[in-house]
Design a protein around this motif. Structure first.
Motif, PDB file in Angstrom:
ATOM      1  N   MET A   1       0.836  -1.202   0.000  1.00  0.00           N
ATOM      2  CA  MET A   1       0.000   0.000   0.000  1.00  0.00           C
ATOM      3  C   MET A   1       0.867   1.247   0.000  1.00  0.00           C
ATOM      4  O   MET A   1       1.683   1.433   0.888  1.00  0.00           O
ATOM      5  CB  MET A   1      -0.888   0.004   1.245  1.00  0.00           C
ATOM      6  CG  MET A   1      -2.292  -0.446   0.949  1.00  0.00           C
ATOM      7  SD  MET A   1      -3.210  -0.530   2.457  1.00  0.00           S
ATOM      8  CE  MET A   1      -3.164  -2.287   2.771  1.00  0.00           C
ATOM      9  N   ARG A   2       0.683   2.065  -0.998  1.00  0.00           N
ATOM     10  CA  ARG A   2       1.549   3.241  -1.116  1.00  0.00           C
ATOM     11  C   ARG A   2       1.151   4.351  -0.164  1.00  0.00           C
ATOM     12  O   ARG A   2       1.971   5.027   0.413  1.00  0.00           O
ATOM     13  CB  ARG A   2       1.512   3.753  -2.553  1.00  0.00           C
ATOM     14  CG  ARG A   2       2.516   3.066  -3.424  1.00  0.00           C
ATOM     15  CD  ARG A   2       2.115   3.198  -4.878  1.00  0.00           C
ATOM     16  NE  ARG A   2       0.950   2.370  -5.154  1.00  0.00           N
ATOM     17  CZ  ARG A   2       0.354   2.323  -6.338  1.00  0.00           C
ATOM     18  NH1 ARG A   2       0.785   3.072  -7.309  1.00  0.00           N
ATOM     19  NH2 ARG A   2      -0.658   1.534  -6.533  1.00  0.00           N
ATOM     20  N   ASP A   3      -0.167   4.521  -0.028  1.00  0.00           N
ATOM     21  CA  ASP A   3      -0.646   5.644   0.779  1.00  0.00           C
ATOM     22  C   ASP A   3      -0.879   5.212   2.213  1.00  0.00           C
ATOM     23  O   ASP A   3      -2.015   5.078   2.633  1.00  0.00           O
ATOM     24  CB  ASP A   3      -1.964   6.162   0.208  1.00  0.00           C
ATOM     25  CG  ASP A   3      -1.704   7.303  -0.729  1.00  0.00           C
ATOM     26  OD1 ASP A   3      -0.578   7.393  -1.224  1.00  0.00           O
ATOM     27  OD2 ASP A   3      -2.633   8.079  -0.955  1.00  0.00           O
ATOM     28  N   THR A   4       0.170   4.995   2.959  1.00  0.00           N
ATOM     29  CA  THR A   4      -0.074   4.668   4.354  1.00  0.00           C
ATOM     30  C   THR A   4      -0.422   5.955   5.080  1.00  0.00           C
ATOM     31  O   THR A   4      -0.262   7.053   4.552  1.00  0.00           O
ATOM     32  CB  THR A   4       1.167   4.030   4.994  1.00  0.00           C
ATOM     33  OG1 THR A   4       2.221   4.971   4.894  1.00  0.00           O
ATOM     34  CG2 THR A   4       1.537   2.760   4.274  1.00  0.00           C
ATOM     35  N   LEU A   5      -0.878   5.761   6.296  1.00  0.00           N
ATOM     36  CA  LEU A   5      -1.341   6.912   7.048  1.00  0.00           C
ATOM     37  C   LEU A   5      -0.228   7.924   7.263  1.00  0.00           C
ATOM     38  O   LEU A   5      -0.424   9.129   7.154  1.00  0.00           O
ATOM     39  CB  LEU A   5      -1.901   6.426   8.396  1.00  0.00           C
ATOM     40  CG  LEU A   5      -3.113   7.208   8.897  1.00  0.00           C
ATOM     41  CD1 LEU A   5      -4.226   7.140   7.876  1.00  0.00           C
ATOM     42  CD2 LEU A   5      -3.558   6.654  10.236  1.00  0.00           C
ATOM     43  N   SER A   6       0.976   7.431   7.534  1.00  0.00           N
ATOM     44  CA  SER A   6       2.052   8.354   7.882  1.00  0.00           C
ATOM     45  C   SER A   6       2.512   9.168   6.669  1.00  0.00           C
ATOM     46  O   SER A   6       2.758  10.360   6.778  1.00  0.00           O
ATOM     47  CB  SER A   6       3.227   7.608   8.488  1.00  0.00           C
ATOM     48  OG  SER A   6       3.767   6.745   7.525  1.00  0.00           O
ATOM     49  N   THR A   7       2.583   8.541   5.483  1.00  0.00           N
ATOM     50  CA  THR A   7       2.985   9.342   4.326  1.00  0.00           C
ATOM     51  C   THR A   7       1.924  10.383   4.017  1.00  0.00           C
ATOM     52  O   THR A   7       2.235  11.489   3.613  1.00  0.00           O
ATOM     53  CB  THR A   7       3.214   8.482   3.072  1.00  0.00           C
ATOM     54  OG1 THR A   7       1.989   7.844   2.743  1.00  0.00           O
ATOM     55  CG2 THR A   7       4.307   7.471   3.253  1.00  0.00           C
ATOM     56  N   ARG A   8       0.663  10.000   4.223  1.00  0.00           N
ATOM     57  CA  ARG A   8      -0.380  10.970   3.954  1.00  0.00           C
ATOM     58  C   ARG A   8      -0.274  12.139   4.915  1.00  0.00           C
ATOM     59  O   ARG A   8      -0.434  13.290   4.548  1.00  0.00           O
ATOM     60  CB  ARG A   8      -1.750  10.302   4.067  1.00  0.00           C
ATOM     61  CG  ARG A   8      -2.731  10.874   3.065  1.00  0.00           C
ATOM     62  CD  ARG A   8      -4.104  10.285   3.236  1.00  0.00           C
ATOM     63  NE  ARG A   8      -4.184   8.930   2.721  1.00  0.00           N
ATOM     64  CZ  ARG A   8      -5.299   8.189   2.824  1.00  0.00           C
ATOM     65  NH1 ARG A   8      -6.355   8.662   3.426  1.00  0.00           N
ATOM     66  NH2 ARG A   8      -5.330   6.977   2.327  1.00  0.00           N
ATOM     67  N   ARG A  12       0.413  16.044   4.013  1.00  0.00           N
ATOM     68  CA  ARG A  12      -0.433  17.099   4.557  1.00  0.00           C
ATOM     69  C   ARG A  12       0.414  18.197   5.194  1.00  0.00           C
ATOM     70  O   ARG A  12       0.181  19.375   4.985  1.00  0.00           O
ATOM     71  CB  ARG A  12      -1.274  16.475   5.656  1.00  0.00           C
ATOM     72  CG  ARG A  12      -2.779  16.367   5.597  1.00  0.00           C
ATOM     73  CD  ARG A  12      -3.483  16.472   4.404  1.00  0.00           C
ATOM     74  NE  ARG A  12      -4.634  17.329   4.617  1.00  0.00           N
ATOM     75  CZ  ARG A  12      -5.446  17.724   3.657  1.00  0.00           C
ATOM     76  NH1 ARG A  12      -5.191  17.352   2.422  1.00  0.00           N
ATOM     77  NH2 ARG A  12      -6.461  18.481   3.902  1.00  0.00           N
ATOM     78  N   THR A  13       1.385  17.762   6.011  1.00  0.00           N
ATOM     79  CA  THR A  13       2.208  18.730   6.729  1.00  0.00           C
ATOM     80  C   THR A  13       3.006  19.579   5.747  1.00  0.00           C
ATOM     81  O   THR A  13       3.071  20.798   5.875  1.00  0.00           O
ATOM     82  CB  THR A  13       3.181  17.992   7.679  1.00  0.00           C
ATOM     83  OG1 THR A  13       2.455  16.929   8.284  1.00  0.00           O
ATOM     84  CG2 THR A  13       3.740  18.924   8.714  1.00  0.00           C
ATOM     85  N   VAL A  14       3.628  18.911   4.763  1.00  0.00           N
ATOM     86  CA  VAL A  14       4.400  19.647   3.768  1.00  0.00           C
ATOM     87  C   VAL A  14       3.499  20.660   3.065  1.00  0.00           C
ATOM     88  O   VAL A  14       3.862  21.826   2.890  1.00  0.00           O
ATOM     89  CB  VAL A  14       5.022  18.672   2.738  1.00  0.00           C
ATOM     90  CG1 VAL A  14       5.621  19.442   1.577  1.00  0.00           C
ATOM     91  CG2 VAL A  14       6.061  17.810   3.414  1.00  0.00           C
ATOM     92  N   LEU A  15       2.318  20.207   2.712  1.00  0.00           N
ATOM     93  CA  LEU A  15       1.378  21.077   2.006  1.00  0.00           C
ATOM     94  C   LEU A  15       1.061  22.307   2.844  1.00  0.00           C
ATOM     95  O   LEU A  15       1.145  23.442   2.373  1.00  0.00           O
ATOM     96  CB  LEU A  15       0.106  20.301   1.704  1.00  0.00           C
ATOM     97  CG  LEU A  15      -0.928  21.015   0.853  1.00  0.00           C
ATOM     98  CD1 LEU A  15      -0.360  21.294  -0.516  1.00  0.00           C
ATOM     99  CD2 LEU A  15      -2.180  20.170   0.738  1.00  0.00           C
ATOM    100  N   LEU A  16       0.742  22.069   4.124  1.00  0.00           N
ATOM    101  CA  LEU A  16       0.396  23.201   4.981  1.00  0.00           C
ATOM    102  C   LEU A  16       1.580  24.130   5.163  1.00  0.00           C
ATOM    103  O   LEU A  16       1.425  25.350   5.208  1.00  0.00           O
ATOM    104  CB  LEU A  16      -0.110  22.695   6.338  1.00  0.00           C
ATOM    105  CG  LEU A  16      -1.562  22.227   6.295  1.00  0.00           C
ATOM    106  CD1 LEU A  16      -1.991  21.653   7.629  1.00  0.00           C
ATOM    107  CD2 LEU A  16      -2.488  23.381   5.909  1.00  0.00           C
ATOM    108  N   ALA A  17       2.792  23.550   5.226  1.00  0.00           N
ATOM    109  CA  ALA A  17       3.983  24.390   5.366  1.00  0.00           C
ATOM    110  C   ALA A  17       4.139  25.283   4.141  1.00  0.00           C
ATOM    111  O   ALA A  17       4.417  26.482   4.257  1.00  0.00           O
ATOM    112  CB  ALA A  17       5.215  23.506   5.544  1.00  0.00           C
TER     113      ALA A  17
ATOM    114  N   ARG B  87      -8.240  20.329  -0.843  1.00  0.00           N
ATOM    115  CA  ARG B  87      -9.103  20.391   0.328  1.00  0.00           C
ATOM    116  C   ARG B  87      -8.335  20.701   1.604  1.00  0.00           C
ATOM    117  O   ARG B  87      -8.412  19.965   2.576  1.00  0.00           O
ATOM    118  CB  ARG B  87      -9.848  19.065   0.515  1.00  0.00           C
ATOM    119  CG  ARG B  87     -10.829  18.808  -0.587  1.00  0.00           C
ATOM    120  CD  ARG B  87     -11.808  17.754  -0.162  1.00  0.00           C
ATOM    121  NE  ARG B  87     -12.398  17.106  -1.329  1.00  0.00           N
ATOM    122  CZ  ARG B  87     -12.834  15.862  -1.336  1.00  0.00           C
ATOM    123  NH1 ARG B  87     -12.748  15.135  -0.255  1.00  0.00           N
ATOM    124  NH2 ARG B  87     -13.352  15.352  -2.421  1.00  0.00           N
ATOM    125  N   VAL B  88      -7.563  21.797   1.587  1.00  0.00           N
ATOM    126  CA  VAL B  88      -6.890  22.198   2.812  1.00  0.00           C
ATOM    127  C   VAL B  88      -7.846  23.055   3.624  1.00  0.00           C
ATOM    128  O   VAL B  88      -8.774  23.639   3.073  1.00  0.00           O
ATOM    129  CB  VAL B  88      -5.623  23.024   2.510  1.00  0.00           C
ATOM    130  CG1 VAL B  88      -4.582  22.168   1.864  1.00  0.00           C
ATOM    131  CG2 VAL B  88      -5.960  24.217   1.656  1.00  0.00           C
TER     132      VAL B  88
END
Ligand SMILES: Nc1ncnc2c1ncn2[C@@H]1O[C@H](COP(=O)(O)OP(=O)(O)OP(=O)(O)O)[C@@H](O)[C@H]1O
Ligand SMILES: [Mg+2]
Lengths: 278, 287, 369
Positions: A1-8, A12-17, B87-88
């Protein structure tokens, strides 16, 4: 599974940064200037990035009274409001005609107007300068207003024509059956139904002209005729190295825009992007 | 009926069509103050192409700007739009905040960025110092090597938000089911972007690129206030050059700058036609 | 091999105050063609999209072949979906549309070409492979969308009203092709529709939903014959089942209007209300006869009615009638040679073996299962 919870979560964090960083980059300069506008130049030279310790509101009064900001605002308002009014009526009439009446050359007129959108301003500015001098309109607000009407006219007609052409023909047929004259049809059908598009062009024209610099700098010289952008430039020149004072002057020019934007943000965004969104 | 277009056509004729023609007429004359004119044929054109190094400098600068900046503007705008599309939280607020610079006049933007680029206390050098890169400090707009790029960067600051909003609107208008179909076809966000989103909003992107291109070909305000075309012509654009030749230098001739304007008009026209042809949509996208 | 299991699945949309899907449990067996049927807004699409992984499951367990799929992203579920709007990629040719999913799964080009060609042949799409969607007709687009799902050879096919944008004739023929396709591929399919004809003809089983809840699952004829409640009874069948107020009498018998009849044979006596209690009586239009055929004559009960309207449909005639002593209009499907006229009084024969009783308040069936 590529999208594990931690990579997601990481994504998310990178995106918000990224979002936060870009927001600093885009809004930071405003905050910087706002803080400098409340500090004296000596405070600023000690540390350009400190927050204001005492809020020097009196600098605003000083900037306003020590300069001709009142005149600049007044001139800008007169020129822009009359230009926008004239643009709305002239532009809407032309757009109505081009969208509703088929006459020979209809598409040619539209194409010529449309192609004007790509003209670089230099192609007209020198001869406009000559003409205005010849007609004694050089360095007058009337002359500037006329030029402003002309430079925004193509975009106005282009946007309105696109919108008016989509108003259902049934409406016009009904009006004709009711015996409306051409003039009544324009005022009672096209104008009210086309209100959203008209509001859009009003906003677009207002902002563009409020910020216009090139034509103003060429066509206006007298201090008493300066519009706001010229005034701000003049103010900067007068204050030389007085950074604190210039910041205050800049804020005086920025604040009205921000206040209007805070109340009508969606409308302004929609208006400014009207020419680009299909 | 025709009465409806008459005012617009009159305005157009008097303040757009006539000046354009007059500029071409100017370009084959020497126009001295007080209206004394002298026909010189193509002398100005010859002079321009044969001897005017500053003009070519201005053309190079403007074309560099017009070639690079649309890619930056639209690229950054697209990426920002994608961030908001994911969807942020607070997407609406980000969108409104990022758009603010679009509304601010160039005069203000220019002064702001002159300070940001200030050697002693500007943000740019301050950031470099704070991460220990003192050697990289620059007199950003004071050095011929960096001045143009500094201006391009400041200009992009103003316009990225605009492109972001337009891209976001285009992405939101895409049919959701097509994006979902792509997801079922094993596309991660990157492949979805490259294979689905970009091709589908291509008309919008092309539109934005051409708009940005036209904008950069006429860029004046920012340059005029920040550097005035200097140092050493390194930020001279065609617009500033025309302005200088017409109204600053005491050459007492409006003919020569008109020639520059006329040539530039033709260049812009050809470029836009060329770009439109290059990016033309070979067939409709329907969804 | 693919078994899809939904275990107490619920879905609440962010900001929505009601559950869009409420505690739904069912299993789709390997190779089964399961139809999700229900009125607009009942949560069919939502259920399907949760199976696809396009919507997150709010609570409950979703499993495919016993593997819990709740947090597996859509692209790793090995599922193909055909959308109502087809959702073709507008900038790709039909061929690329079909090949795209394979390409993204890194299938070698030669194999890819072969598969696309084969599926195109099967769907009669070969002449159109080079065209983009805007140059295809609605039916052709629909087949490309179908082809895009088939080439993938997924574990499960999902369809969300794939026929609703087609015209009537094309819908019938495509429906038959889909049935054949299912027989040929033997794959597990879940099919959403609000068209009961599609549901009846295509499904190996149908699953009826109402307001986010699952009401009944079963083979089409089974559900038609034994509706679980008045909602299913009226939803399936055209014209729908007639429902009338009725009273329980001693015997036990049941009284509808003027007619008193023995309890329908399928009713479970232990669930009946006491004498004098109220029930809802259901009878399908085709189980009311003007002249009952001899073989069922002895199990019919007479129902005196007044004719208020006739609708001759050609193959049969619908009589709109009001049973004596009631206000309610019901429909009888009778022989096309009927001579009844509006205003006539007739006595219809009611097939008691085919009648149903439902709880008067909850609408739940009182029949034996
Ligand atoms: N994205 C959403 N956000 C909030 N509510 C939604 C969303 N999508 C659907 N709903 C609501 O969930 C309920 C079920 O919707 P769903 O699309 O599953 O219905 P449906 O059975 O497929 O109907 P139809 O036959 O009309 O397609 C509806 O009440 C709908 O309003
Ligand atoms: Mg649906």
């Amino acid at each position: 599974m590529r999208d594990t919870l931690s990579t997601r979560f990481l994504g998310r964090t990178v995106l918000l940064a990224i979002l936060a960083l870009y927001t600093c980059y885009s809004a930071g300069p405003f905050l910087w200037i706002a803080s400098m506008s409340l500090r004296t130049t000596s405070e600023i030279s000690a540390n350009a990035y400190a927050l204001p310790e005492t809020l020097h509101w009196e600098k605003y009064i000083e900037a306003w009274t020590g300069s001709n900001y009142g005149t600049y605002f007044w001139n800008s308002t007169i020129v822009v409001v009359s230009a926008v009014l004239a643009l709305t009526i002239i532009g809407a009439m032309a757009a109505h005609c081009l969208a509703r009446y088929r006459f020979p050359g209809n598409r040619v007129v539209l194409f010529v107007i449309f192609s004007t959108l790509i003209f670089p301003p230099q192609i007209t500015i020198i001869s406009l300068f000559q003409s205005l001098v010849e007609y004694r309109l050089y360095d007058t607000l009337l002359g500037l207003t006329l030029v402003y009407i002309a430079i925004q006219l193509p975009l106005t007609v282009y946007i309105l024509e696109g919108f008016f052409a989509r108003i259902p023909q049934d409406l016009y047929d009904a009006a004709k059956v009711d015996g409306y004259s051409h003039w009544e049809i324009f005022w009672k059908i096209t104008m009210p139904v086309g209100m959203p598009a008209i509001a859009t062009t009003v906003i677009l024209n207002f902002i563009n002209l409020w910020n216009e610099f090139l034509y103003a700098v060429v066509l206006i010289t007298d201090e008493s005729n300066r519009t706001l952008p010229l005034g701000v430039q003049k103010f900067m020149g007068d204050q030389l190295e007085d950074i604190g004072m210039i910041s205050t002057g800049l804020m005086i020019a920025i604040v009205p825009v921000i206040v209007v934007y805070a109340f009508f943000s969606e409308k302004l965004i929609q208006g400014m992007t009207a020419g680009a969104v299909k | 009926m025709i009465v409806f277009v008459t005012p617009a056509l009159l305005m157009y004729a008097a303040f757009t069509a006539y000046p354009v023609i007059r500029t071409f007429w100017n370009s084959v004359h020497i126009i001295r103050p007080g209206g004394r004119t002298e026909f010189v044929g193509l002398d100005h054109y010859v002079e321009l192409f044969a001897n005017d190094d500053i003009f070519f400098r201005a053309v190079t600068n403007t074309l560099t700007w017009a070639g690079v900046a649309p890619l930056i503007d639209v690229g950054v705008g697209l990426l920002l739009a994608l961030c908001l599309y994911a969807r942020v939280p607070f997407a609406r607020i980000f969108r409104v905040a990022w758009f603010t610079p679009v509304l601010i006049s160039y005069v203000v933007v220019a002064i702001l960025w002159m300070w940001i680029y200030n050697y002693d206390w500007g943000v740019a050098n301050m950031l470099l110092r704070s991460v220990g890169l003192e050697d990289w400090q620059q007199t950003w707009i004071g050095h011929p090597d960096t001045a143009l790029w500094s201006l391009i960067f400041a200009h992009a600051w103003k316009w990225a938000g605009f492109n972001m909003v337009v891209c976001l609107a285009a992405i939101h208008a895409l049919p959701r089911e097509v994006l979902e179909a792509a997801e079922l076809d094993n596309c991660g966000w990157f492949h979805k972007l490259v294979f689905i989103i970009v091709p589908m909003i291509r008309p919008t992107l092309v539109n934005l690129l051409i708009l940005a291109f036209i904008g950069k070909m006429r860029v004046f305000d920012l340059v005029w206030i920040m550097t005035g075309g200097g140092p050493m012509w390194s930020t001279e654009t065609v617009s500033t050059y025309v302005y200088k030749r017409a109204f600053e230098w005491n050459t007492f001739d409006l003919g020569y700058p008109s020639t520059v304007a006329a040539i530039w008009f033709i260049v812009v026209l050809c470029c836009v036609l060329g770009l439109t042809w290059l990016f033309r949509q070979r067939d409709r996208l329907e969804y | 091999m693919a078994v899809v299991t939904l275990e107490r699945i619920s879905k609440r949309y962010p900001g929505g105050d009601e559950l869009a899907v409420d505690d739904v449990t069912f299993t789709v067996d390997d190779g089964e063609f399961m139809v999700l049927l229900g009125p607009s807004g009942c949560g069919k699409s939502t259920t399907l999209r949760m199976v696809a992984g396009l919507e997150a499951v709010s609570s409950g367990t979703l499993a495919i072949d016993g593997v819990v799929m709740n947090s597996v992203p859509a692209r790793d579920r090995d599922i193909a979906m055909v959308f109502q709007s087809y959702a073709l990629y507008p900038h790709m040719t039909a061929r690329d549309n079909m090949a795209f999913g394979l390409k993204r799964r890194r299938m070698p080009a030669a194999e890819r070409e072969r598969r696309v060609a084969e599926v195109a042949e099967m769907l009669d799409l070969t002449p159109y492979l080079g065209r983009k969607p805007h140059a295809l007709s609605g039916g052709q687009r629909q087949r490309v969308a179908l082809g895009r799902a088939i080439v993938r050879d997924p574990k499960v096919f999902l369809f969300d009203e794939p026929l609703s944008n087609l015209d009537a004739a094309l819908r019938v023929s495509t429906r038959n092709e889909l049935i054949k396709l299912h027989q040929r591929l033997g794959a597990t399919m879940i099919y959403v529709t609000h068209d009961q004809v599609e549901a009846m003809t295509m499904g190996t089983r149908i699953c009826i939903m109402n307001r986010g809840r699952l009401v009944q699952v079963g083979p089409p004829l089974g559900v038609y014959r034994d509706p679980a409640d008045t909602f299913v009874a009226r939803f399936l069948g055209n014209p729908p089942m007639n429902l009338m107020e009725a009273a329980m009498l001693d015997g036990p018998t049941v009284r509808v209007g003027e007619a008193t009849m023995p309890l329908p044979s399928r009713v479970d006596p232990s669930r009946l209300p006491r004498t004098g209690g109220r029930v809802t009586f259901g009878i399908r239009p085709e189980d009311l006869y003007e002249q009952p055929p001899a073989d069922i004559a002895e199990r019919t009960a007479p129902l005196p009615v007044r004719v208020t309207g006739i609708e001759p449909l050609g193959a049969e005639t619908l009589l709109l009638v009001v049973p004596d002593n009631t206000e309610q209009e019901i429909i009888a499907r009778v022989d096309r040679n009927s001579t009844a006229r509006p205003g006539d009084r007739v006595v219809l024969g009611l097939d008691t073996a085919s009648a149903h009783l439902f709880d008067a308040d909850s609408g739940v069936t009182l029949d034996r299962h």
